[in-house]
Design an enzyme around this catalytic site. Structure first.
Site, PDB file in Angstrom:
ATOM      1  N   CYS A 101     112.349 -15.158  96.483  1.00 28.74           N
ATOM      2  CA  CYS A 101     113.787 -14.899  96.598  1.00 28.74           C
ATOM      3  C   CYS A 101     114.347 -14.444  95.249  1.00 28.74           C
ATOM      4  CB  CYS A 101     114.543 -16.151  97.050  1.00 28.74           C
ATOM      5  SG  CYS A 101     116.325 -15.898  97.107  1.00 28.74           S
TER       6      CYS A 101
ATOM      7  N   HIS B 282      97.591 -10.982  91.130  1.00 31.04           N
ATOM      8  CA  HIS B 282      98.463  -9.937  91.691  1.00 31.04           C
ATOM      9  C   HIS B 282      99.364 -10.475  92.803  1.00 31.04           C
ATOM     10  CE1 HIS B 282      95.531  -6.532  90.297  1.00 31.04           C
ATOM     11  NE2 HIS B 282      96.233  -7.022  89.315  1.00 31.04           N
TER      12      HIS B 282
ATOM     13  N   ALA C 279      78.821  -7.443  99.257  1.00 32.99           N
ATOM     14  CA  ALA C 279      79.085  -8.783  98.711  1.00 32.99           C
ATOM     15  C   ALA C 279      78.513  -9.882  99.599  1.00 32.99           C
ATOM     16  CB  ALA C 279      80.590  -8.971  98.542  1.00 32.99           C
TER      17      ALA C 279
ATOM     18  N   SER D 287      86.680  -1.902  91.533  1.00 28.66           N
ATOM     19  CA  SER D 287      86.322  -0.573  91.020  1.00 28.66           C
ATOM     20  C   SER D 287      86.549  -0.438  89.520  1.00 28.66           C
ATOM     21  CB  SER D 287      87.176   0.482  91.735  1.00 28.66           C
ATOM     22  OG  SER D 287      88.556   0.201  91.507  1.00 28.66           O
TER      23      SER D 287
ATOM     24  N   ILE E 277      95.415 -10.197  97.445  1.00 29.52           N
ATOM     25  CA  ILE E 277      96.594 -10.957  97.887  1.00 29.52           C
ATOM     26  C   ILE E 277      96.283 -11.762  99.149  1.00 29.52           C
ATOM     27  CG2 ILE E 277      98.194  -9.310  96.810  1.00 29.52           C
ATOM     28  CD1 ILE E 277      98.724  -8.181  99.641  1.00 29.52           C
ATOM     29  N   ASP E 278      95.039 -11.647  99.659  1.00 32.99           N
ATOM     30  CA  ASP E 278      94.681 -12.449 100.840  1.00 32.99           C
ATOM     31  C   ASP E 278      94.322 -13.873 100.409  1.00 32.99           C
ATOM     32  OD1 ASP E 278      91.682 -10.671 100.527  1.00 32.99           O
ATOM     33  OD2 ASP E 278      91.754 -12.855 100.379  1.00 32.99           O
TER      34      ASP E 278
ATOM     35  N   GLY F 221      83.161  -6.806  93.725  1.00 37.45           N
ATOM     36  CA  GLY F 221      83.971  -5.997  94.631  1.00 37.45           C
ATOM     37  C   GLY F 221      85.214  -5.398  94.026  1.00 37.45           C
TER      38      GLY F 221
ATOM     39  N   TYR G 115     104.159  -4.273 103.598  1.00 31.52           N
ATOM     40  CA  TYR G 115     103.609  -5.605 103.323  1.00 31.52           C
ATOM     41  C   TYR G 115     103.655  -6.508 104.556  1.00 31.52           C
ATOM     42  CZ  TYR G 115     102.842  -4.296  98.545  1.00 31.52           C
ATOM     43  OH  TYR G 115     102.341  -3.655  97.430  1.00 31.52           O
TER      44      TYR G 115
END
Ligand code: APR
Length: 233
Positions: free
Chosen positions: A117, A109, A219, A177, A93-94, A175, A56
């Site tokens: 924490c 997500h 897209a 699946s 997650i962007d 975008g 990550y």
């Protein structure tokens, strides 16, 4: 658009592919190089936190280096100009939706630029690494994990998503699946609430049969055209 006031948009990795962020299930997808069991489950984090943090940390760096593309910008324009209800539910997650200017965004997500924490439950905007075990800015404990929903964990804000789907007149999927639930089930929920359903995707997805219409292509080309259509009607 006739009779359309409330819109729910689901986005997946495909909307950020043209910003240089890898998708998951393409031939060059993330899950080609990494086993989900090794990097994206709570068990993996207990077993080998270093491997998970390194994975990550690299994704966080990629997100910081990426730029929104024309699809993100078009959705930000829609967010700006649409005076009905709108919710962009992203599996990504962007932060490219927000960096393009969109406000009505929900990350089901989690987010790469957030650290959680486990000692004091605080969440912190995080752009650095976690591998070296930095202390939590709130409690000082070395107990932070990526603020990401892993397989086997409950996605965030499901109540808010379900209530938006129940009120939707139009559901649009961009975008993704359709391989991962609960997101893959949203189209059927929207349909049963009477919404029209539209898919904008590079290829047919696992859920294409559930959509009233599927438009195939990148897209960055499809989304600006669709937004222009919605705002000009
Ligand atoms: N434009 C439009 N669609 C695209 C583009 C593009 N430029 N590039 C790829 N796609 C489409 C692919 O055809 C595919 O259907 O995006 C989809 C990406 O699918 P996945 O890689 O499976 O990603 P996603 O659907 O977001 O995965 C869902 O699975 O791994 C977990 O938590 C992770 O949020 C993720 C979830």
């Amino acid at each position: 658009m006739d009779g359309v006031r409330n819109i729910v948009i689901l986005t997946g990795a495909g909307i950020s592919a043209e910003s240089g962020l890898r998708t998951f299930r393409a031939d060059d997808g993330l899950w080609e190089d990494h086993r989900v069991e090794d990097v994206a489950t709570p068990q993996a984090f207990r077993r080998d936190p270093g491997l998970v943090q390194r994975f990550y940390d690299a994704r966080r760096e990629n997100v910081l280096a990426a730029e929104p593309n024309a699809a993100h910008r078009a959705l930000a324009r829609l967010d700006e100009e649409w005076d009905g209800e709108l919710l962009i539910v992203t599996q990504n997650i962007d932060d490219l939706h927000e960096r393009a200017g969109a406000k009505r965004v929900l990350h089901m997500h989690g987010q790469a630029l957030s650290a959680w924490c486990l000692a004091c439950d605080a969440r912190h905007r995080w752009t650095g690494t976690l591998l070296d075990g930095p202390g939590c800015p709130a409690c000082g404990e070395v107990a932070m994990r990526p603020d990401i929903v892993w397989f086997g964990e409950m996605p965030y804000e499901m109540e808010r998503i379900f209530s938006a789907l129940a009120r939707a007149d139009l559901f649009v999927s961009i975008g993704t699946s359709g391989a991962v639930y609960p997101a893959a089930g949203f189209v059927q929920q929207a349909r049963s609430a009477g919404a029209r359903t539209l898919e904008l995707n590079l290829d047919r997805s696992q859920g294409s049969q559930w959509f009233d219409e599927s438009r195939l292509g990148p897209a960055s080309a499809l989304v600006p055209l669709w937004v222009e259509e919605v705002l000009s009607e």
